[in-house]
Design a protein around this motif. Structure first.
Motif, PDB file in Angstrom:
ATOM      1  N   THR A 175       0.825  -1.208   0.000  1.00  0.00           N
ATOM      2  CA  THR A 175       0.000   0.000   0.000  1.00  0.00           C
ATOM      3  C   THR A 175       0.864   1.266   0.000  1.00  0.00           C
ATOM      4  OG1 THR A 175      -1.823  -1.123   1.131  1.00  0.00           O
ATOM      5  CG2 THR A 175      -1.739   1.278   1.306  1.00  0.00           C
ATOM      6  N   LYS A 176       1.999   1.228   0.693  1.00  0.00           N
ATOM      7  CA  LYS A 176       2.901   2.383   0.695  1.00  0.00           C
ATOM      8  C   LYS A 176       3.392   2.692  -0.720  1.00  0.00           C
ATOM      9  CE  LYS A 176       7.298   3.996   2.659  1.00  0.00           C
ATOM     10  NZ  LYS A 176       8.431   3.658   3.559  1.00  0.00           N
ATOM     11  N   ASP A 177       3.760   1.655  -1.476  1.00  0.00           N
ATOM     12  CA  ASP A 177       4.198   1.867  -2.862  1.00  0.00           C
ATOM     13  C   ASP A 177       3.048   2.380  -3.721  1.00  0.00           C
ATOM     14  OD1 ASP A 177       7.041   0.813  -2.870  1.00  0.00           O
ATOM     15  OD2 ASP A 177       5.990  -0.914  -2.053  1.00  0.00           O
ATOM     16  N   HIS A 178       1.836   1.923  -3.454  1.00  0.00           N
ATOM     17  CA  HIS A 178       0.689   2.379  -4.226  1.00  0.00           C
ATOM     18  C   HIS A 178       0.421   3.862  -4.003  1.00  0.00           C
ATOM     19  CE1 HIS A 178      -0.873  -2.049  -4.126  1.00  0.00           C
ATOM     20  NE2 HIS A 178       0.147  -1.882  -4.931  1.00  0.00           N
ATOM     21  N   LEU A 179       0.610   4.331  -2.769  1.00  0.00           N
ATOM     22  CA  LEU A 179       0.434   5.749  -2.497  1.00  0.00           C
ATOM     23  C   LEU A 179       1.466   6.579  -3.252  1.00  0.00           C
ATOM     24  CD1 LEU A 179      -0.326   5.634   1.344  1.00  0.00           C
ATOM     25  CD2 LEU A 179      -1.939   5.928  -0.548  1.00  0.00           C
ATOM     26  N   GLY A 180       2.709   6.083  -3.321  1.00  0.00           N
ATOM     27  CA  GLY A 180       3.719   6.770  -4.113  1.00  0.00           C
ATOM     28  C   GLY A 180       3.369   6.774  -5.590  1.00  0.00           C
ATOM     29  N   LEU A 181       2.773   5.684  -6.068  1.00  0.00           N
ATOM     30  CA  LEU A 181       2.343   5.606  -7.464  1.00  0.00           C
ATOM     31  C   LEU A 181       1.266   6.651  -7.755  1.00  0.00           C
ATOM     32  CD1 LEU A 181       2.232   4.154 -10.223  1.00  0.00           C
ATOM     33  CD2 LEU A 181       0.570   2.582  -9.205  1.00  0.00           C
ATOM     34  N   LEU A 182       0.358   6.852  -6.842  1.00  0.00           N
ATOM     35  CA  LEU A 182      -0.679   7.862  -7.040  1.00  0.00           C
ATOM     36  C   LEU A 182      -0.082   9.254  -7.191  1.00  0.00           C
ATOM     37  CD1 LEU A 182      -3.399   6.636  -4.509  1.00  0.00           C
ATOM     38  CD2 LEU A 182      -3.638   6.779  -6.985  1.00  0.00           C
ATOM     39  N   THR A 183       0.888   9.574  -6.363  1.00  0.00           N
ATOM     40  CA  THR A 183       1.553  10.879  -6.469  1.00  0.00           C
ATOM     41  C   THR A 183       2.220  11.037  -7.827  1.00  0.00           C
ATOM     42  OG1 THR A 183       1.945  10.890  -4.077  1.00  0.00           O
ATOM     43  CG2 THR A 183       3.280  12.376  -5.430  1.00  0.00           C
ATOM     44  N   TRP A 184       2.910   9.988  -8.278  1.00  0.00           N
ATOM     45  CA  TRP A 184       3.584  10.015  -9.592  1.00  0.00           C
ATOM     46  C   TRP A 184       2.574  10.208 -10.713  1.00  0.00           C
ATOM     47  CZ3 TRP A 184       3.061   6.244 -13.518  1.00  0.00           C
ATOM     48  CH2 TRP A 184       3.948   6.367 -14.587  1.00  0.00           C
ATOM     49  N   ALA A 185       1.444   9.499 -10.648  1.00  0.00           N
ATOM     50  CA  ALA A 185       0.441   9.580 -11.712  1.00  0.00           C
ATOM     51  C   ALA A 185      -0.215  10.952 -11.757  1.00  0.00           C
ATOM     52  CB  ALA A 185      -0.616   8.495 -11.492  1.00  0.00           C
ATOM     53  N   GLU A 186      -0.516  11.535 -10.602  1.00  0.00           N
ATOM     54  CA  GLU A 186      -1.159  12.848 -10.578  1.00  0.00           C
ATOM     55  C   GLU A 186      -0.218  13.932 -11.080  1.00  0.00           C
ATOM     56  OE1 GLU A 186      -2.354  13.042  -6.551  1.00  0.00           O
ATOM     57  OE2 GLU A 186      -4.110  11.729  -6.808  1.00  0.00           O
ATOM     58  N   GLN A 187       1.076  13.815 -10.766  1.00  0.00           N
ATOM     59  CA  GLN A 187       2.049  14.774 -11.300  1.00  0.00           C
ATOM     60  C   GLN A 187       2.169  14.621 -12.818  1.00  0.00           C
ATOM     61  OE1 GLN A 187       5.590  13.880  -9.094  1.00  0.00           O
ATOM     62  NE2 GLN A 187       4.965  15.079  -7.277  1.00  0.00           N
ATOM     63  N   LEU A 188       2.103  13.375 -13.294  1.00  0.00           N
ATOM     64  CA  LEU A 188       2.215  13.120 -14.732  1.00  0.00           C
ATOM     65  C   LEU A 188       1.003  13.684 -15.473  1.00  0.00           C
ATOM     66  CD1 LEU A 188       3.918  11.629 -16.916  1.00  0.00           C
ATOM     67  CD2 LEU A 188       2.464   9.637 -16.495  1.00  0.00           C
ATOM     68  N   ALA A 189      -0.170  13.577 -14.860  1.00  0.00           N
ATOM     69  CA  ALA A 189      -1.395  14.032 -15.530  1.00  0.00           C
ATOM     70  C   ALA A 189      -1.445  15.538 -15.668  1.00  0.00           C
ATOM     71  CB  ALA A 189      -2.608  13.533 -14.753  1.00  0.00           C
ATOM     72  N   SER A 190      -0.913  16.270 -14.676  1.00  0.00           N
ATOM     73  CA  SER A 190      -0.880  17.743 -14.709  1.00  0.00           C
ATOM     74  C   SER A 190      -2.258  18.335 -14.986  1.00  0.00           C
ATOM     75  CB  SER A 190       0.120  18.222 -15.774  1.00  0.00           C
ATOM     76  OG  SER A 190       1.419  17.772 -15.468  1.00  0.00           O
ATOM     77  N   GLY A 191      -3.265  17.839 -14.293  1.00  0.00           N
ATOM     78  CA  GLY A 191      -4.607  18.383 -14.449  1.00  0.00           C
ATOM     79  C   GLY A 191      -5.471  17.638 -15.444  1.00  0.00           C
ATOM     80  N   ASN A 192      -4.893  16.771 -16.265  1.00  0.00           N
ATOM     81  CA  ASN A 192      -5.680  15.974 -17.198  1.00  0.00           C
ATOM     82  C   ASN A 192      -6.386  14.840 -16.458  1.00  0.00           C
ATOM     83  OD1 ASN A 192      -4.899  17.430 -19.538  1.00  0.00           O
ATOM     84  ND2 ASN A 192      -2.937  16.331 -19.541  1.00  0.00           N
ATOM     85  N   GLY A 193      -7.369  14.238 -17.110  1.00  0.00           N
ATOM     86  CA  GLY A 193      -8.068  13.120 -16.510  1.00  0.00           C
ATOM     87  C   GLY A 193      -7.207  11.869 -16.497  1.00  0.00           C
ATOM     88  N   LEU A 194      -7.483  10.993 -15.524  1.00  0.00           N
ATOM     89  CA  LEU A 194      -6.736   9.738 -15.383  1.00  0.00           C
ATOM     90  C   LEU A 194      -7.700   8.567 -15.395  1.00  0.00           C
ATOM     91  CD1 LEU A 194      -4.110  10.378 -12.550  1.00  0.00           C
ATOM     92  CD2 LEU A 194      -3.625   9.880 -14.944  1.00  0.00           C
TER      93      LEU A 194
END
Length: 347
Positions: free
Chosen positions: A34-53
Motif C-alpha cells: 500500500t505504501k508503494d501504491h500511495l507513491g504511485l498515485l503521487t507520480w500519476a497525478e504529477q504526470l497528468a498535470s490536471g488531465n483526466g486519469l
C-alpha cells in the motif's frame, strides 16, 4: 485523458502511461504494498498535470486486488482488460517481444480501443459468497480423493464387500465402515481408519460451509433461489461469478458474458449461428445444471423442449435455447434482488 496500463505480478507492478493517441509518455515499476501504491498515485497525478486519469489493469484479480482497492479508495476510475485483448494489441505493434513494459503498454492501448470494458469496484458480499463457494468446492474435491483411496484399501481388506456408491459422504455410513474396520489389524487397516477420520472431518466442514452459504444466499438472492432448479449452491456460484449484475448494461450483454448467446458463423447469403464456447464457463455450467433439472422435472420446460424437438431441433439444440432463456430469467432475478437490497439498505 491519460491512460495508465498496469501489468500486475505477485511482487511488482509495471505501469505505462499513454496519451489519448496511444503514445507512451512514461513507465514505472513498483512493489505491491500500500505504501508503494500511495507513491504511485503521487507520480500519476504529477504526470497528468490536471488531465483526466483512467487506470487499465489486466484482469487477474488475485494479483491486482490490493492495488485496485487502494486506487478505488483514492477515488480513481479503473477498467479491467481481459488478457486476450492484450495479445491482439501486441500482434499489431511494430515491435516484437514480451516484457512487463510491453504488456503494460498493450493493456493501456487495449483499454483505449475497447469502450465497454468492465469497471472495477470495491468488493462486496458477492465476493464473500464466491470465496466460501470456492473453498467448499476445494474441500469436496479433497474429500473425493480421500474416498477414492479409502475404497481401494477397503477392497484390499475385504474384496467381497464395499460401501454403496456415493455413500461415503454421509456420517452414518462412515460410522458403519468404522465398525467393520475396528477388529482389523495391519498397516492397510490403520491407513483406512486414518482416511475414514479425514473423510469425516471434511464432511463436517463441508456441511458447515453449506449451511453458511445457504444463509447468505437466502438473504441476498431470494428471487434467484425461487427459479425452479436453482439450489443454494448453484445460486452461490451464479452470484460469485456474476460479481454484480449492475455491471452489465443489458440481458444480452449478460448472455454474452456467460456464453449462452449464439455466435454468428456465416459470410454469405445464409445466416446461421452456432454454440459459443467463450464466456465464463463456471457461470455457463451453473446455468447448464438448472437447465438439466428443469428439462427433467419442470412441466412448462418439458413442454417447450418437446415443441422445439417437434420443430426439428435436436436435444442439444433445444437445451441451448433453454439455457439462453434461462440467462434472461437469471438476469431479471438478479436485478430484482439488487433492487430489493438497495431498498433495504436505504430503509
Amino acid at each position: 485523458m491519460i491512460t495508465l496500463g498496469v501489468d500486475a505480478h505477485k511482487r511488482t507492478h509495471t505501469i505505462v502511461a499513454v496519451d489519448s493517441n496511444g503514445r507512451q509518455l512514461a513507465s514505472k515499476t513498483i512493489a505491491t504494498t500500500t505504501k508503494d501504491h500511495l507513491g504511485l498515485l503521487t507520480w500519476a497525478e504529477q504526470l497528468a498535470s490536471g488531465n483526466g486519469l483512467v487506470w487499465a489493469i489486466e484482469d487477474c484479480r488475485h494479483l491486482s486486488r490490493r492495488l485496485e482497492r487502494d486506487l478505488l479508495a483514492a477515488g480513481h476510475a479503473i477498467v479491467r482488460v481481459p488478457p486476450k485483448l492484450m495479445a491482439h494489441v501486441r500482434d499489431s505493434a511494430r515491435t516484437y517481444g514480451k516484457s512487463d513494459p510491453i504488456d503494460a503498454l498493450a493493456v493501456a492501448r487495449a483499454a483505449q480501443r475497447e469502450p465497454d470494458l468492465p469497471v472495477a469496484r470495491l468488493d462486496g458480499p458477492d465476493r464473500d459468497v464466491r470465496l466460501l463457494g470456492d473453498h467448499r468446492e476445494s474441500l469436496v474435491a479433497e474429500r473425493t480423493r480421500v474416498i477414492n483411496r479409502l475404497r481401494w484399501y477397503l477392497h484390499e481388506l475385504d474384496p467381497s464387500w464395499e460401501p454403496k456408491a456415493r455413500s461415503l459422504d454421509r456420517l452414518a455410513i462412515l460410522d458403519q465402515v468404522l465398525v467393520r474396520l475396528e477388529p482389523l489389524t495391519g498397516t492397510v487397516a490403520r491407513l483406512a481408519r486414518d482416511l475414514l477420520e479425514r473423510c469425516r472431518t471434511l464432511t463436517q466442514q463441508i456441511d458447515e460451509l453449506t449451511a453458511e452459504i445457504t444463509t447468505l444466499v437466502t438473504d441476498m438472492a431470494p428471487s434467484l433461489i425461487a427459479i425452479p432448479g436453482c439450489g443454494t449452491i448453484t445460486a452461490a456460484k451464479i452470484l460469485g461469478e456474476t460479481a454484480g449484475v449492475d455491471r452489465f448494461r443489458s440481458k444480452d450483454a449478460y448472455a454474452r458474458h456467460n456464453g449462452t448467446a449464439p455466435m454468428p458463423v456465416w459470410s454469405s447469403n445464409k445466416a446461421r449461428h452456432r454454440l459459443s464456447r467463450t464466456g465464463n464457463r463456471q457461470l455457463n455450467a451453473a446455468l447448464h445444471r438448472i437447465a438439466l433439472t428443469q428439462a427433467h422435472w419442470h412441466e412448462p420446460t418439458k413442454q417447450m423442449m418437446t415443441r422445439r424437438k417437434a420443430s426439428g431441433d435436436s436435444g442439444m439444440e433445444a437445451l441451448r435455447v433453454l439455457k439462453r432463456r434461462l440467462s434472461d430469467v437469471v438476469y431479471a432475478a438478479l436485478q430484482a434482488d439488487l433492487a430489493t437490497g438497495v431498498k433495504t439498505a436505504a430503509a
